[in-house]
Design a protein around this motif. Structure first.
Motif, mmCIF file in Angstrom:
data_model
loop_
_atom_site.group_PDB
_atom_site.id
_atom_site.type_symbol
_atom_site.label_atom_id
_atom_site.label_comp_id
_atom_site.label_asym_id
_atom_site.label_seq_id
_atom_site.Cartn_x
_atom_site.Cartn_y
_atom_site.Cartn_z
ATOM 1 N N VAL A 79 0.954 -1.230 -0.192
ATOM 2 C CA VAL A 79 -0.110 0.037 -0.141
ATOM 3 C C VAL A 79 0.868 1.356 0.003
ATOM 4 C CG1 VAL A 79 -1.889 -0.975 1.056
ATOM 5 C CG2 VAL A 79 -0.368 -0.009 2.351
ATOM 6 N N THR A 80 0.090 2.389 -0.551
ATOM 7 C CA THR A 80 0.960 3.733 -0.602
ATOM 8 C C THR A 80 1.151 4.367 0.847
ATOM 9 O OG1 THR A 80 -1.069 4.825 -1.034
ATOM 10 C CG2 THR A 80 -0.032 4.074 -2.915
ATOM 11 N N THR A 81 2.317 5.094 1.059
ATOM 12 C CA THR A 81 2.496 5.921 2.127
ATOM 13 C C THR A 81 2.241 7.276 1.960
ATOM 14 O OG1 THR A 81 4.329 4.415 2.547
ATOM 15 C CG2 THR A 81 4.381 6.605 3.607
ATOM 16 N N PRO A 82 1.090 7.816 2.811
ATOM 17 C CA PRO A 82 0.923 9.195 2.352
ATOM 18 C C PRO A 82 1.996 10.184 2.989
ATOM 19 C CG PRO A 82 -0.978 7.925 3.441
ATOM 20 C CD PRO A 82 0.262 7.269 3.745
ATOM 21 N N GLY B 138 -4.992 -8.615 3.697
ATOM 22 C CA GLY B 138 -3.780 -8.144 4.547
ATOM 23 C C GLY B 138 -3.345 -6.951 3.708
ATOM 24 N N ILE B 139 -2.128 -6.371 4.208
ATOM 25 C CA ILE B 139 -1.381 -5.276 3.424
ATOM 26 C C ILE B 139 -0.029 -5.352 3.875
ATOM 27 C CG2 ILE B 139 -3.418 -3.681 3.552
ATOM 28 C CD1 ILE B 139 -1.829 -2.461 6.077
ATOM 29 N N ILE B 140 0.546 -4.821 2.940
ATOM 30 C CA ILE B 140 2.336 -4.669 3.059
ATOM 31 C C ILE B 140 2.555 -3.222 3.369
ATOM 32 C CG2 ILE B 140 4.339 -5.043 2.045
ATOM 33 C CD1 ILE B 140 2.992 -7.379 0.259
ATOM 34 N N VAL B 141 3.196 -2.820 4.603
ATOM 35 C CA VAL B 141 3.576 -1.671 4.981
ATOM 36 C C VAL B 141 4.956 -1.242 4.394
ATOM 37 C CG1 VAL B 141 3.689 -0.156 6.798
ATOM 38 C CG2 VAL B 141 1.935 -1.702 6.431
ATOM 39 N N ALA B 142 5.242 -0.276 3.685
ATOM 40 C CA ALA B 142 6.537 0.148 3.396
ATOM 41 C C ALA B 142 7.230 -0.871 2.340
ATOM 42 C CB ALA B 142 7.524 0.303 4.520
ATOM 43 N N GLY B 143 6.556 -1.056 1.492
ATOM 44 C CA GLY B 143 6.879 -1.954 0.290
ATOM 45 C C GLY B 143 7.564 -0.860 -1.056
ATOM 46 N N THR B 144 7.721 -1.424 -1.864
ATOM 47 C CA THR B 144 8.154 -0.542 -3.065
ATOM 48 C C THR B 144 6.930 0.416 -3.264
ATOM 49 O OG1 THR B 144 9.497 -2.130 -3.935
ATOM 50 C CG2 THR B 144 8.858 -0.511 -5.729
ATOM 51 N N THR B 145 5.781 0.023 -3.406
ATOM 52 C CA THR B 145 4.592 0.799 -3.544
ATOM 53 C C THR B 145 4.480 1.761 -2.233
ATOM 54 O OG1 THR B 145 3.327 -0.640 -4.530
ATOM 55 C CG2 THR B 145 2.091 1.163 -3.607
ATOM 56 N N GLY B 146 5.234 1.622 -1.237
ATOM 57 C CA GLY B 146 5.200 2.372 -0.108
ATOM 58 C C GLY B 146 6.212 3.334 0.132
ATOM 59 N N GLY C 15 5.769 6.948 -12.749
ATOM 60 C CA GLY C 15 6.121 6.327 -11.666
ATOM 61 C C GLY C 15 4.821 5.446 -10.990
ATOM 62 N N ALA C 16 4.989 3.987 -10.734
ATOM 63 C CA ALA C 16 3.840 3.318 -10.245
ATOM 64 C C ALA C 16 2.917 4.070 -8.862
ATOM 65 C CB ALA C 16 4.313 2.084 -9.845
ATOM 66 N N GLN C 17 4.114 4.468 -8.108
ATOM 67 C CA GLN C 17 3.551 5.097 -6.854
ATOM 68 C C GLN C 17 2.593 6.405 -7.137
ATOM 69 O OE1 GLN C 17 6.632 4.325 -7.708
ATOM 70 N NE2 GLN C 17 7.442 3.126 -5.926
#
Length: 305
Positions: free
Chosen positions: A15-18, A44-52, A261-263
């Motif tokens: 997930v994205t990081t605001p 579930g979610i993944i925090v601080a991944g590449t998207t994050g 950029g994907a993000q």
């Protein structure tokens, strides 16, 4: 530990990081985004991944995101902490922060940019697995790391004491299936596409789900896997077709974004849906007007505007 040590399954997006417009971490927006993800029934979610945008986070910021996520939604879904780093020592610090926050596990690629040799990759994961007793998902992402973990190497990594899952984002579909067959009884295996191919894999061979990105479609993503579990293949096909629109419009076969950029793409799309995803942090740049129009066109095609 092995696949039976965890219940990870279904759709677990990174997930994205605001961030604010000035680049500060926006924990208020983070709390709202987390609640939305839970309301949309993510598995579930993944925090601080590449998207994050882990690569632009300070160590204390990553720890703050872990703690806030665990407190906000950790009792409603699986929460994994992205621990990508250039050294095992740094990854261990992130893993310990994830464990201290109460996360359910961690996600870890080989060191990016370094392009380590096979024995160096094994040593890297072994150092982390022996230092922190938290379930670990090995993440194979050749586009970001410069190395593609083949089935033999994934099998060796799966034997490490804390490895319970593999996220295999290889563009080599044959290699993906070979890995699925070899590892399905030992670890959770993610990367199943939301397509007819994915339906065939899940119903005939195995697999546990998809660790995707952004969750722009909300409940449609996890409900694809719920429909399959219920035996409703027609509904799964309809939901999967919606996800295919996003993948084909925005991403290439190697999971790189087509036009920005994907993000930035994912954050703009979520913002259009009313989710406070915030801004990207430099070195990433916001979308141009033409790029924004492409995102709006896709959401309009899906009836989401």
């Amino acid at each position: 530990m092995n696949r039976d040590s965890v219940d990870w399954h279904g759709y677990i997006p990174a997930v994205t990081t605001p961030f604010t417009a000035s680049g500060d971490l926006d924990l208020d927006a983070w709390a709202v985004q987390l609640d939305w993800l839970a309301e949309q029934r993510m598995h579930g979610i993944i925090v601080a991944g590449t998207t994050g945008e882990w690569f632009s986070l300070a160590e204390h910021e990553r720890a703050e995101l872990f703690t806030a996520a665990a407190e906000q939604v950790g009792d409603r879904m699986t929460v994994l902490g992205g621990c990508n780093a250039y050294t095992a020592a740094e990854a261990v610090r992130h893993a310990r922060a994830a464990q201290a926050a109460g996360l359910h596990g961690i996600l870890l690629t080989p060191p990016p940019y370094v392009v380590p040799a096979r024995e160096e990759i094994v040593a890297f994961y072994r150092d982390v697995a022996e230092a922190v007793d938290i379930p670990l998902c090995v993440y194979n992402w050749p586009r970001g790391t410069g190395v593609d973990l083949d089935t033999a190497l994934l099998t060796e990594l799966a034997a490490l004491p804390t490895v319970v899952a593999v996220k295999n984002s290889t563009p080599d579909f044959g290699g993906f299936v070979k890995g699925l067959i070899a590892l399905r009884d030992h670890v959770r295996y993610f990367g199943i596409p939301t397509s007819e191919t994915g339906i065939e894999l899940l119903t005939r061979i195995g697999g546990d789900g998809l660790m995707g990105a952004g969750a722009v479609l909300g409940a449609d993503h996890p409900d694809f896997f719920r429909a399959l579990a219920d035996g409703d293949l027609d509904r799964a096909r309809r939901l999967g077709a919606r996800d295919r629109v996003l993948m084909e419009n925005w991403f290439n076969a190697d999971y790189g974004a087509r036009f920005a950029g994907a993000q930035a793409i994912l954050k703009y799309a979520l913002t259009l849906r009313g989710v406070p995803a915030g801004h990207v942090r430099r070195p990433l740049l916001p979308l141009t007007e033409d790029q924004q129009a492409r995102v709006r066109a896709t959401l309009a095609q899906l009836g989401l505007l």
